[in-house]
Design a protein around this motif. Structure first.
Motif, mmCIF file in Angstrom:
data_model
loop_
_atom_site.group_PDB
_atom_site.id
_atom_site.type_symbol
_atom_site.label_atom_id
_atom_site.label_comp_id
_atom_site.label_asym_id
_atom_site.label_seq_id
_atom_site.Cartn_x
_atom_site.Cartn_y
_atom_site.Cartn_z
ATOM 1 N N UNK A 30 0.971 -1.120 0.114
ATOM 2 C CA UNK A 30 0.040 0.112 0.044
ATOM 3 C C UNK A 30 0.809 1.218 -0.274
ATOM 4 N N UNK A 31 1.861 1.177 0.882
ATOM 5 C CA UNK A 31 2.887 2.540 0.787
ATOM 6 C C UNK A 31 3.621 2.615 -0.491
ATOM 7 N N UNK A 32 4.072 1.614 -1.316
ATOM 8 C CA UNK A 32 4.422 1.537 -2.457
ATOM 9 C C UNK A 32 3.438 2.174 -3.629
ATOM 10 N N UNK A 33 2.143 1.856 -3.335
ATOM 11 C CA UNK A 33 1.429 2.192 -4.511
ATOM 12 C C UNK A 33 0.869 3.565 -4.066
ATOM 13 N N UNK A 34 0.835 3.917 -2.763
ATOM 14 C CA UNK A 34 0.521 5.476 -2.570
ATOM 15 C C UNK A 34 1.702 6.457 -2.945
ATOM 16 N N UNK A 35 2.878 6.124 -2.886
ATOM 17 C CA UNK A 35 3.850 6.795 -3.325
ATOM 18 C C UNK A 35 3.984 6.880 -4.937
ATOM 19 N N UNK A 36 3.639 6.047 -5.600
ATOM 20 C CA UNK A 36 3.418 5.841 -6.930
ATOM 21 C C UNK A 36 2.093 6.946 -7.284
ATOM 22 N N UNK A 37 1.068 6.823 -6.475
ATOM 23 C CA UNK A 37 0.057 7.525 -6.891
ATOM 24 C C UNK A 37 0.268 9.166 -6.747
ATOM 25 N N UNK A 38 0.861 9.214 -5.585
ATOM 26 C CA UNK A 38 1.502 10.628 -5.396
ATOM 27 C C UNK A 38 2.270 11.306 -6.225
ATOM 28 N N UNK A 39 3.398 10.400 -6.896
ATOM 29 C CA UNK A 39 4.240 10.904 -7.882
ATOM 30 C C UNK A 39 3.319 11.265 -9.003
ATOM 31 N N UNK A 40 2.340 10.377 -9.399
ATOM 32 C CA UNK A 40 1.685 10.569 -10.711
ATOM 33 C C UNK A 40 0.736 11.810 -10.482
ATOM 34 N N UNK A 41 0.409 12.159 -9.427
ATOM 35 C CA UNK A 41 -0.676 13.331 -9.240
ATOM 36 C C UNK A 41 0.168 14.433 -8.948
ATOM 37 N N UNK A 42 1.261 14.552 -8.573
ATOM 38 C CA UNK A 42 2.202 15.948 -8.278
ATOM 39 C C UNK A 42 2.733 16.249 -9.717
ATOM 40 N N UNK A 43 2.676 15.068 -10.659
ATOM 41 C CA UNK A 43 3.350 15.353 -11.918
ATOM 42 C C UNK A 43 2.415 16.438 -12.707
ATOM 43 N N UNK A 44 1.128 16.412 -12.465
ATOM 44 C CA UNK A 44 0.070 17.079 -13.510
ATOM 45 C C UNK A 44 0.269 16.494 -14.791
#
Length: 168
Positions: A30-44
């Protein structure tokens, strides 16, 4: 010939690993997935959003990114893409589903399709009536804002003609 794409194989494998993970491994997953989700979201970057959703969109948090991508698509004038993303996120009874339903109703009204939006307004004044769905508004408030004529306008959409019919 029965074959599936690489993305589908990877997605199925990830789901299998996730389903079999015990408590500690699942938390790490879950932590790895959340990190990937945050990275994608932050990229715009819509491409990064799409890649995340392709592999992880079925897991918790996927609909959050789907809503963000739908809003980005709406702002860029890609209304069909936004509508499709919101339709994927709107089923169910989650907070995200309420927000997706409100966004979908608004999108359809803005696109000049208010009759189609009435179905989603029904959900807003029904199952999401007292829940926050948009800008600190409840479902009932969001529906009233979209359809100031009130519930009567929503209820009239299925009125069938009655009485004598003259056939000429």
């Amino acid at each position: 010939n029965h074959s599936i794409g690489r993305e589908q194989r990877v997605k199925a494998k990830l789901q299998s690993l996730y389903d079999r993970a015990d408590g500690e491994r699942r938390r790490a997953f879950d932590e790895q997935i959340a990190a990937r989700r945050a990275k994608a979201a932050d990229s715009g970057d819509p491409g990064a959003f799409g890649r995340y959703l392709e592999y992880f969109g079925h897991l918790p948090g996927g609909d959050e990114l789907r809503l963000a991508l739908a809003e980005l698509a709406r702002k860029q004038g890609n209304l069909l893409e936004a509508e499709n993303l919101l339709r994927i996120a709107s089923p169910g009874d989650t907070e995200t589903a309420g927000r997706a339903t409100a966004q979908l109703a608004r999108l359809l009204v803005e696109a000049g399709r208010p009759r189609e939006a009435l179905v989603y307004a029904d959900r807003l004044i029904g199952e999401f009536a007292e829940r926050k769905v948009a800008d600190d508004k409840t479902g009932r408030q969001a529906a009233t804002e979209l359809f100031p004529a009130g519930r009567e306008a929503i209820e009239r959409r299925h009125v069938w003609p009655s009485g004598k019919v003259d056939v000429v």
